[in-house]
Design a protein around this motif. Structure first.
Motif, mmCIF file in Angstrom:
data_model
loop_
_atom_site.group_PDB
_atom_site.id
_atom_site.type_symbol
_atom_site.label_atom_id
_atom_site.label_comp_id
_atom_site.label_asym_id
_atom_site.label_seq_id
_atom_site.Cartn_x
_atom_site.Cartn_y
_atom_site.Cartn_z
ATOM 1 N N PRO A 17 -20.290 17.086 -14.744
ATOM 2 C CA PRO A 17 -19.516 16.033 -14.423
ATOM 3 C C PRO A 17 -19.448 15.381 -13.006
ATOM 4 N N VAL A 18 -18.859 14.274 -12.870
ATOM 5 C CA VAL A 18 -18.810 13.717 -11.465
ATOM 6 C C VAL A 18 -17.933 14.718 -10.511
ATOM 7 N N GLY A 19 -18.260 14.304 -9.221
ATOM 8 C CA GLY A 19 -17.506 15.145 -8.212
ATOM 9 C C GLY A 19 -18.281 16.175 -7.716
ATOM 10 N N TYR A 20 -19.681 16.111 -7.897
ATOM 11 C CA TYR A 20 -20.314 17.435 -7.344
ATOM 12 C C TYR A 20 -21.790 16.761 -6.560
ATOM 13 N N ARG A 21 -21.879 17.280 -5.242
ATOM 14 C CA ARG A 21 -23.500 17.114 -4.815
ATOM 15 C C ARG A 21 -24.365 17.882 -5.437
ATOM 16 N N ARG A 22 -25.569 17.503 -5.231
ATOM 17 C CA ARG A 22 -26.473 18.618 -5.691
ATOM 18 C C ARG A 22 -28.004 18.567 -4.689
ATOM 19 N N ARG A 23 -28.698 19.581 -4.969
ATOM 20 C CA ARG A 23 -29.917 19.805 -4.324
ATOM 21 C C ARG A 23 -30.935 20.299 -5.351
ATOM 22 N N LYS A 24 -32.134 19.668 -5.485
ATOM 23 C CA LYS A 24 -32.975 20.070 -6.489
ATOM 24 C C LYS A 24 -33.909 21.156 -5.778
ATOM 25 N N ILE A 25 -33.852 22.082 -6.912
ATOM 26 C CA ILE A 25 -34.665 23.362 -6.433
ATOM 27 C C ILE A 25 -35.863 23.616 -7.336
ATOM 28 N N TYR A 26 -36.156 23.336 -8.686
ATOM 29 C CA TYR A 26 -37.448 23.234 -9.139
ATOM 30 C C TYR A 26 -37.281 22.373 -10.376
ATOM 31 N N ALA A 27 -38.302 21.671 -10.735
ATOM 32 C CA ALA A 27 -38.375 21.171 -11.978
ATOM 33 C C ALA A 27 -38.940 21.974 -13.122
ATOM 34 N N THR A 28 -38.370 21.333 -14.275
ATOM 35 C CA THR A 28 -38.497 22.215 -15.639
ATOM 36 C C THR A 28 -38.655 21.094 -16.711
ATOM 37 N N GLU A 29 -39.436 21.858 -17.732
ATOM 38 C CA GLU A 29 -39.508 20.813 -18.927
ATOM 39 C C GLU A 29 -39.857 21.686 -20.134
ATOM 40 N N LEU A 30 -39.495 21.317 -21.378
ATOM 41 C CA LEU A 30 -39.769 21.826 -22.317
ATOM 42 C C LEU A 30 -41.063 22.408 -22.626
ATOM 43 N N GLU A 31 -41.621 23.755 -22.991
ATOM 44 C CA GLU A 31 -42.792 24.258 -23.235
ATOM 45 C C GLU A 31 -42.865 24.787 -24.526
ATOM 46 N N VAL A 32 -44.053 25.228 -25.048
ATOM 47 C CA VAL A 32 -44.102 25.724 -26.333
ATOM 48 C C VAL A 32 -44.632 27.289 -26.179
ATOM 49 N N HIS A 33 -44.018 28.144 -26.876
ATOM 50 C CA HIS A 33 -44.051 29.600 -26.783
ATOM 51 C C HIS A 33 -44.815 30.019 -27.986
ATOM 52 N N LEU A 34 -45.973 30.553 -28.104
ATOM 53 C CA LEU A 34 -46.761 30.715 -29.347
ATOM 54 C C LEU A 34 -47.386 32.224 -29.419
ATOM 55 N N HIS A 35 -47.588 32.817 -30.479
ATOM 56 C CA HIS A 35 -48.323 33.876 -30.394
ATOM 57 C C HIS A 35 -49.820 33.867 -30.238
ATOM 58 N N PRO A 36 -50.516 34.489 -29.652
ATOM 59 C CA PRO A 36 -51.705 34.181 -29.321
ATOM 60 C C PRO A 36 -52.915 34.118 -30.359
ATOM 61 N N GLU A 37 -52.432 34.346 -31.804
ATOM 62 C CA GLU A 37 -53.399 33.916 -32.833
ATOM 63 C C GLU A 37 -52.851 32.855 -33.875
ATOM 64 N N HIS A 38 -51.927 32.068 -33.032
ATOM 65 C CA HIS A 38 -51.289 30.961 -33.548
ATOM 66 C C HIS A 38 -52.464 29.656 -33.446
ATOM 67 N N PRO A 39 -52.328 29.049 -34.691
ATOM 68 C CA PRO A 39 -53.556 27.980 -34.572
ATOM 69 C C PRO A 39 -53.545 27.036 -33.509
ATOM 70 N N LEU A 40 -52.458 26.814 -32.826
ATOM 71 C CA LEU A 40 -52.325 25.931 -31.737
ATOM 72 C C LEU A 40 -52.444 26.716 -30.280
ATOM 73 N N ALA A 41 -52.788 27.965 -30.413
ATOM 74 C CA ALA A 41 -52.666 28.619 -29.084
ATOM 75 C C ALA A 41 -53.891 28.254 -28.231
ATOM 76 N N ALA A 42 -55.088 27.821 -28.661
ATOM 77 C CA ALA A 42 -56.276 27.617 -28.012
ATOM 78 C C ALA A 42 -56.305 26.117 -27.656
ATOM 79 N N ALA A 43 -55.150 25.436 -27.762
ATOM 80 C CA ALA A 43 -55.136 23.733 -27.350
ATOM 81 C C ALA A 43 -54.705 23.873 -26.004
ATOM 82 N N GLY A 44 -55.128 22.923 -25.152
ATOM 83 C CA GLY A 44 -54.698 22.960 -23.657
ATOM 84 C C GLY A 44 -53.327 22.123 -23.549
ATOM 85 N N THR A 45 -53.021 21.236 -24.342
ATOM 86 C CA THR A 45 -51.604 21.001 -24.692
ATOM 87 C C THR A 45 -51.213 20.874 -26.164
ATOM 88 N N ILE A 46 -50.034 20.515 -26.361
ATOM 89 C CA ILE A 46 -49.467 20.370 -27.667
ATOM 90 C C ILE A 46 -48.754 19.082 -27.777
#
Length: 315
Positions: A155-184
């Motif tokens: 909501p409005v009415g707050y000041r803010r300070r950036k602490i760290y950047a974050t983005e969506l990541e994929v969590h996989l089992h090591p034997e998943h077909p996509l686990a060997a890829a560098g990006t997905i």
């Protein structure tokens, strides 16, 4: 000059945190009749009704009372800073109250609680973990100095300070077909069983990200705990999509390995930020804590800083 004591301000400043006068009195370690008399005396001095006390409906502050309580908290905080500043010299001393959003608290609170006091031994940290709504309410009521939350739908009415950047990541089992890829890429995941972390705003963000590509995830299960997402991923029951976090584990709670891969192109890129009401000034202790959090948590695998850093100032 109006005859108002700091004790009266302290008592009245606490009222917004309680639904009844008896609950407020119990917290303040004062009798209900004594608290009622203190409020009456304060209203007489101010010349206006500050709260409505009804046995059946509890305690309600008038609009004037709400503003009075807010200003009283500011005066009390400034008084505390005056006393601490006069006695400490250059050393930081006193309390700092930090709120943290529950979904990433496990990844940031332990490090801050262990390491920050080593740098500032005179500062006493207090931690509150909760939802966005709970943390915003605590900030407005003056129960927190600052809170760490996602920089999403604030909501409005707050000041803010950036602490760290974050983005969506994929969590996989090591034997998943996509686990060997560098990006997905999202289309690679559309037909795979998805373990959905069912929490706002993450659920909507993921759905919107797939929809923007003309896709729809194949949901295997919906769960409300990150640890359970990782446990199911660790057993190979599907993949998870979680926001990147510092100190993120590479094993599930059961000790099973998990592979984490970035999405390319990136999805849901945002920041964890420290926020505080814009009409309140940060104490030197709160500013030091935000600086420390950005130093220790920023620039790690918890996210790529795509937008630079924010700036905060202390009183």
């Amino acid at each position: 000059m109006a005859d108002v004591s700091l004790r009266q301000l302290e008592l009245f400043a606490a009222l917004p945190n309680f639904a009844t006068l008896s609950a407020a009195a119990a917290h303040l370690h004062i009798s209900e009749s004594a608290l009622s008399q203190a409020i009456t005396a304060l209203e007489r001095t101010v010349g206006e009704q500050l709260c409505v006390r009804r046995k059946a409906r509890g305690l309600t502050l008038t609009p004037t009372g709400q503003q009075f309580a807010k200003r009283a908290r500011q005066i009390l905080a400034e008084t505390q800073e005056l006393v601490l500043g006069a006695s400490r010299g250059q050393e930081l001393r006193g309390p700092v109250k930090l709120g943290c959003y529950s979904t990433f608290a496990t990844n940031v609170v332990p490090e801050l609680l262990e390491e920050f006091p080593k740098r500032y031994p005179g500062v006493r940290m207090e931690i509150v973990v909760g939802t966005n709504e709970e943390l915003l309410s605590a900030l407005e009521a003056g129960r927190l100095d600052v809170a760490l939350v996602y920089d999403v739908s604030l909501p409005v009415g707050y000041r803010r300070r950036k602490i760290y950047a974050t983005e969506l990541e994929v969590h996989l089992h090591p034997e998943h077909p996509l686990a060997a890829a560098g990006t997905i890429d999202l289309p690679d995941l559309a037909e795979q069983p998805y373990i959905q972390f069912d929490a706002t705003p993450g659920t909507v963000n993921v759905t919107d990200a797939f929809a923007a590509r003309g896709l729809e995830p194949s949901i295997e299960a919906r769960v409300s705990e990150i640890g359970l997402v990782e446990a199911l991923v660790g057993r190979g029951l599907g993949y998870g999509l979680l926001m990147s976090r510092p100190n993120a584990p590479t094993t599930s709670l059961e000790g099973r390995p998990i592979v984490i891969r970035p999405l390319d192109p990136p999805v849901t890129v945002t920041h964890v930020v420290g926020i505080w009401p814009e009409d309140m000034d940060l104490t030197a202790r709160a500013l030091a804590l935000l600086d420390f959090a950005a130093e220790r948590l920023g620039g790690r695998d918890g996210g790529r800083d795509r937008a630079g850093s924010g700036v905060a100032t202390a009183r």
